[in-house]
Design a protein around this motif. Structure first.
Motif, PDB file in Angstrom:
ATOM      1  N   VAL A  52     -61.792 -29.856 -26.220  1.00 46.20           N
ATOM      2  CA  VAL A  52     -61.654 -28.722 -27.102  1.00 46.20           C
ATOM      3  C   VAL A  52     -60.932 -29.080 -28.456  1.00 46.20           C
ATOM      4  CG1 VAL A  52     -61.449 -26.233 -27.639  1.00 46.20           C
ATOM      5  CG2 VAL A  52     -62.481 -27.046 -25.422  1.00 46.20           C
ATOM      6  N   PRO A  53     -59.664 -29.381 -28.540  1.00 50.84           N
ATOM      7  CA  PRO A  53     -58.986 -29.841 -29.631  1.00 50.84           C
ATOM      8  C   PRO A  53     -59.650 -30.603 -30.330  1.00 50.84           C
ATOM      9  CG  PRO A  53     -57.391 -29.742 -27.830  1.00 50.84           C
ATOM     10  CD  PRO A  53     -58.962 -29.656 -27.281  1.00 50.84           C
ATOM     11  N   GLU A  54     -60.331 -31.796 -30.259  1.00 50.80           N
ATOM     12  CA  GLU A  54     -60.861 -32.516 -31.013  1.00 50.80           C
ATOM     13  C   GLU A  54     -62.259 -31.829 -31.567  1.00 50.80           C
ATOM     14  OE1 GLU A  54     -61.961 -35.671 -33.212  1.00 50.80           O
ATOM     15  OE2 GLU A  54     -60.066 -35.352 -32.026  1.00 50.80           O
ATOM     16  N   PHE A  55     -62.700 -30.934 -30.769  1.00 50.26           N
ATOM     17  CA  PHE A  55     -64.171 -30.333 -31.249  1.00 50.26           C
ATOM     18  C   PHE A  55     -63.598 -29.553 -32.449  1.00 50.26           C
ATOM     19  CE2 PHE A  55     -65.989 -26.001 -30.953  1.00 50.26           C
ATOM     20  CZ  PHE A  55     -67.218 -26.208 -31.144  1.00 50.26           C
ATOM     21  N   LEU A  56     -62.469 -28.495 -32.071  1.00 46.27           N
ATOM     22  CA  LEU A  56     -62.094 -27.764 -33.147  1.00 46.27           C
ATOM     23  C   LEU A  56     -61.578 -28.447 -34.525  1.00 46.27           C
ATOM     24  CD1 LEU A  56     -59.703 -25.697 -30.834  1.00 46.27           C
ATOM     25  CD2 LEU A  56     -62.089 -24.870 -31.860  1.00 46.27           C
ATOM     26  N   LYS A  57     -61.048 -29.365 -34.362  1.00 46.25           N
ATOM     27  CA  LYS A  57     -60.592 -30.508 -35.509  1.00 46.25           C
ATOM     28  C   LYS A  57     -61.737 -30.868 -36.266  1.00 46.25           C
ATOM     29  CE  LYS A  57     -57.777 -34.475 -36.504  1.00 46.25           C
ATOM     30  NZ  LYS A  57     -56.934 -35.720 -36.065  1.00 46.25           N
ATOM     31  N   ARG A  58     -62.791 -31.207 -35.609  1.00 46.86           N
ATOM     32  CA  ARG A  58     -64.215 -31.952 -36.300  1.00 46.86           C
ATOM     33  C   ARG A  58     -64.780 -30.383 -37.015  1.00 46.86           C
ATOM     34  NH1 ARG A  58     -68.307 -33.412 -34.220  1.00 46.86           N
ATOM     35  NH2 ARG A  58     -67.811 -32.771 -31.977  1.00 46.86           N
ATOM     36  N   LEU A  59     -64.432 -29.466 -36.063  1.00 44.48           N
ATOM     37  CA  LEU A  59     -65.437 -28.348 -36.644  1.00 44.48           C
ATOM     38  C   LEU A  59     -64.758 -27.869 -38.120  1.00 44.48           C
ATOM     39  CD1 LEU A  59     -67.495 -26.068 -36.526  1.00 44.48           C
ATOM     40  CD2 LEU A  59     -66.015 -24.904 -35.006  1.00 44.48           C
ATOM     41  N   VAL A  60     -63.393 -27.648 -38.179  1.00 44.33           N
ATOM     42  CA  VAL A  60     -62.761 -27.190 -39.082  1.00 44.33           C
ATOM     43  C   VAL A  60     -62.860 -28.477 -40.373  1.00 44.33           C
ATOM     44  CG1 VAL A  60     -60.678 -26.424 -40.046  1.00 44.33           C
ATOM     45  CG2 VAL A  60     -61.297 -25.413 -37.913  1.00 44.33           C
ATOM     46  N   GLY A  61     -62.485 -29.548 -40.199  1.00 46.61           N
ATOM     47  CA  GLY A  61     -62.653 -30.617 -40.880  1.00 46.61           C
ATOM     48  C   GLY A  61     -63.825 -30.914 -41.814  1.00 46.61           C
ATOM     49  N   GLU A  62     -64.946 -30.483 -40.862  1.00 49.59           N
ATOM     50  CA  GLU A  62     -66.196 -30.955 -41.613  1.00 49.59           C
ATOM     51  C   GLU A  62     -66.780 -29.566 -42.305  1.00 49.59           C
ATOM     52  OE1 GLU A  62     -69.023 -32.515 -38.864  1.00 49.59           O
ATOM     53  OE2 GLU A  62     -67.745 -33.686 -37.961  1.00 49.59           O
ATOM     54  N   ALA A 112     -64.475 -18.143 -45.302  1.00 47.96           N
ATOM     55  CA  ALA A 112     -63.538 -17.831 -44.339  1.00 47.96           C
ATOM     56  C   ALA A 112     -63.748 -18.369 -42.972  1.00 47.96           C
ATOM     57  CB  ALA A 112     -63.490 -16.061 -44.223  1.00 47.96           C
ATOM     58  N   PHE A 113     -62.824 -18.568 -42.192  1.00 47.54           N
ATOM     59  CA  PHE A 113     -62.920 -18.943 -40.928  1.00 47.54           C
ATOM     60  C   PHE A 113     -62.696 -17.531 -39.764  1.00 47.54           C
ATOM     61  CE2 PHE A 113     -62.003 -23.339 -42.340  1.00 47.54           C
ATOM     62  CZ  PHE A 113     -63.132 -23.897 -41.672  1.00 47.54           C
ATOM     63  N   LYS A 114     -63.524 -17.653 -38.635  1.00 45.68           N
ATOM     64  CA  LYS A 114     -63.249 -16.615 -37.938  1.00 45.68           C
ATOM     65  C   LYS A 114     -63.152 -17.071 -36.352  1.00 45.68           C
ATOM     66  CE  LYS A 114     -66.440 -13.599 -36.398  1.00 45.68           C
ATOM     67  NZ  LYS A 114     -66.465 -13.960 -34.793  1.00 45.68           N
ATOM     68  N   PRO A 115     -61.999 -17.503 -35.864  1.00 48.25           N
ATOM     69  CA  PRO A 115     -61.613 -17.591 -34.763  1.00 48.25           C
ATOM     70  C   PRO A 115     -61.818 -16.451 -33.482  1.00 48.25           C
ATOM     71  CG  PRO A 115     -59.704 -18.486 -35.971  1.00 48.25           C
ATOM     72  CD  PRO A 115     -60.665 -17.653 -36.688  1.00 48.25           C
ATOM     73  N   ASN A 116     -62.493 -16.627 -32.595  1.00 47.35           N
ATOM     74  CA  ASN A 116     -62.718 -15.477 -31.541  1.00 47.35           C
ATOM     75  C   ASN A 116     -61.629 -15.625 -30.558  1.00 47.35           C
ATOM     76  OD1 ASN A 116     -63.757 -13.579 -29.566  1.00 47.35           O
ATOM     77  ND2 ASN A 116     -65.961 -13.417 -30.609  1.00 47.35           N
ATOM     78  N   GLY A 165     -55.786 -22.321 -23.557  1.00 44.73           N
ATOM     79  CA  GLY A 165     -56.433 -21.926 -24.769  1.00 44.73           C
ATOM     80  C   GLY A 165     -55.576 -21.192 -25.773  1.00 44.73           C
ATOM     81  N   ILE A 166     -54.697 -20.269 -25.441  1.00 43.96           N
ATOM     82  CA  ILE A 166     -53.700 -19.846 -26.488  1.00 43.96           C
ATOM     83  C   ILE A 166     -52.936 -20.707 -27.198  1.00 43.96           C
ATOM     84  CG2 ILE A 166     -51.966 -18.104 -26.577  1.00 43.96           C
ATOM     85  CD1 ILE A 166     -54.622 -16.760 -25.930  1.00 43.96           C
ATOM     86  N   GLU A 167     -52.651 -21.848 -26.433  1.00 49.04           N
ATOM     87  CA  GLU A 167     -51.844 -22.955 -27.131  1.00 49.04           C
ATOM     88  C   GLU A 167     -52.786 -23.488 -28.337  1.00 49.04           C
ATOM     89  OE1 GLU A 167     -50.809 -25.470 -23.871  1.00 49.04           O
ATOM     90  OE2 GLU A 167     -49.085 -24.152 -23.389  1.00 49.04           O
ATOM     91  N   MET A 168     -54.157 -23.742 -27.689  1.00 49.69           N
ATOM     92  CA  MET A 168     -55.059 -24.318 -28.621  1.00 49.69           C
ATOM     93  C   MET A 168     -55.290 -23.543 -29.900  1.00 49.69           C
ATOM     94  SD  MET A 168     -58.065 -25.814 -26.166  1.00 49.69           S
ATOM     95  CE  MET A 168     -57.586 -26.739 -24.704  1.00 49.69           C
ATOM     96  N   LEU A 169     -55.253 -22.488 -29.691  1.00 46.92           N
ATOM     97  CA  LEU A 169     -55.582 -21.267 -30.906  1.00 46.92           C
ATOM     98  C   LEU A 169     -54.438 -21.314 -31.922  1.00 46.92           C
ATOM     99  CD1 LEU A 169     -57.000 -19.282 -32.538  1.00 46.92           C
ATOM    100  CD2 LEU A 169     -56.036 -17.584 -30.804  1.00 46.92           C
ATOM    101  N   GLY A 170     -53.054 -21.360 -31.392  1.00 42.34           N
ATOM    102  CA  GLY A 170     -51.945 -21.653 -31.903  1.00 42.34           C
ATOM    103  C   GLY A 170     -51.595 -22.824 -32.855  1.00 42.34           C
ATOM    104  N   ASP A 171     -52.112 -24.028 -32.094  1.00 44.14           N
ATOM    105  CA  ASP A 171     -52.295 -25.077 -32.949  1.00 44.14           C
ATOM    106  C   ASP A 171     -53.390 -25.085 -33.787  1.00 44.14           C
ATOM    107  OD1 ASP A 171     -50.208 -26.045 -31.207  1.00 44.14           O
ATOM    108  OD2 ASP A 171     -51.626 -27.189 -30.042  1.00 44.14           O
ATOM    109  N   LEU A 172     -54.411 -24.404 -33.669  1.00 41.00           N
ATOM    110  CA  LEU A 172     -55.637 -24.506 -34.610  1.00 41.00           C
ATOM    111  C   LEU A 172     -55.138 -23.678 -35.880  1.00 41.00           C
ATOM    112  CD1 LEU A 172     -58.584 -24.951 -35.360  1.00 41.00           C
ATOM    113  CD2 LEU A 172     -58.859 -22.570 -34.376  1.00 41.00           C
ATOM    114  N   LEU A 173     -54.461 -22.471 -35.919  1.00 43.31           N
ATOM    115  CA  LEU A 173     -54.004 -21.856 -36.838  1.00 43.31           C
ATOM    116  C   LEU A 173     -52.978 -22.408 -37.580  1.00 43.31           C
ATOM    117  CD1 LEU A 173     -54.053 -18.335 -35.002  1.00 43.31           C
ATOM    118  CD2 LEU A 173     -55.659 -18.982 -36.566  1.00 43.31           C
ATOM    119  N   ALA A 174     -52.148 -22.937 -37.012  1.00 47.43           N
ATOM    120  CA  ALA A 174     -50.999 -23.940 -37.700  1.00 47.43           C
ATOM    121  C   ALA A 174     -51.746 -24.982 -38.594  1.00 47.43           C
ATOM    122  CB  ALA A 174     -50.332 -24.542 -36.864  1.00 47.43           C
TER     123      ALA A 174
END
Length: 262
Positions: free
Chosen positions: A34-44, A51-55, A66-75
């Motif tokens: 999932v982290p790599e998926f999130l990185k590609r999604l935001v980066g592309e 705006a971005f809307k994480p659910n 998952g909460i850790e991933m969200l924290g990393d994503l937001l940072a």
């Protein structure tokens, strides 16, 4: 700068009203993919996103990881793009105070969705944050919005108008937080004319089948954003996330008569 001003500036800079929904669903590769998926999604997609809307639900479903991933994503989110955390929280004021601190002080998101069912005192802890925004659920995109939200009261108003009255009150009181509303595109017919010209977060386009025509014809000036989640992340075609986001941004802007920037 107020939240609505920042969002408006982003819309003007990009020519886009697209809100990219972030709803990660672990596949055969498991949670650690999932982290790599999130990185590609935001980066592309960030260049095409207003705006971005994480659910929260999708991250909570993965447990503490998952909460850790969200924290990393937001940072790591691009500073240029406002982040709307889709949490839909609702509780008594004392508890809401801690939700507000978590989202605005710790995770530093720009806005958050709230369920206003508990009344004005339940949203008050979110109203004193300079530069932040909240979106109150007014008319959601699911069929069940007819059960309560679109019911008519004895005085002729609909229930969702009681929700928008909360935002009007906050504005009259000069609160620092901007108040907007969630209005689902699938149920927007006959609704938009009764909603204040405040920022809207509009789900229901794409997989849910909503039509942009009613929104585009409403003549609104507020910085409304239209969310697309599955249509970008899980479209099932051979295009990249960025190509899908650019396509949705163009469709939305064309409906508004203002082509998105390339």
């Amino acid at each position: 700068m107020r939240y609505a001003e920042r969002l408006q500036a982003r819309i003007e800079a990009t020519g886009s009203r697209l809100c990219v929904g972030i709803d990660p669903r672990p596949g055969d590769d498991g949670i650690e993919a999932v982290p790599e998926f999130l990185k590609r999604l935001v980066g592309e997609t960030w260049e095409h996103a207003a705006a971005f809307k994480p659910n929260m639900a999708y991250f909570e479903a993965m447990g503490l990881r998952g909460i850790e991933m969200l924290g990393d994503l937001l940072a790591e989110m691009p500073d240029e793009v406002p982040v709307i955390l889709d949490a839909k929280r609702s509780d008594i004021g004392e508890t809401q105070k801690y939700y507000a601190h978590s989202y605005f002080s710790h995770w530093k998101v720009d806005a958050v969705t709230l369920n206003p069912f508990l009344g004005y005192d339940s949203i008050e802890p979110f109203l004193g944050w300079e530069g932040k925004g909240i979106y109150l659920l007014a008319v959601t995109s699911n069929p069940g919005s007819a059960d309560f939200q679109r019911q008519q009261l004895a005085d002729g108003r609909s229930v969702f108008e009681l929700v928008t009255a909360l935002g009007d009150r906050a504005k009259e009181e000069g609160r620092q937080t901007d108040v907007g509303y969630v209005v689902g595109l699938t149920n927007a017919s006959g609704v938009l004319g009764k909603v204040p010209d405040a920022p809207l977060l509009v789900p229901g386009l794409g997989a849910q089948g909503g039509d942009l025509a009613s929104l585009a014809e409403a003549g609104r000036s507020a910085p409304d954003v239209i969310n697309v989640s599955r249509g970008i992340s899980y479209a099932g075609d051979d295009r990249s996330f960025g190509e899908r986001a650019a396509d949705w941004a163009r469709k939305i802007s064309d409906a508004y008569g203002a082509p998105a920037n390339a």
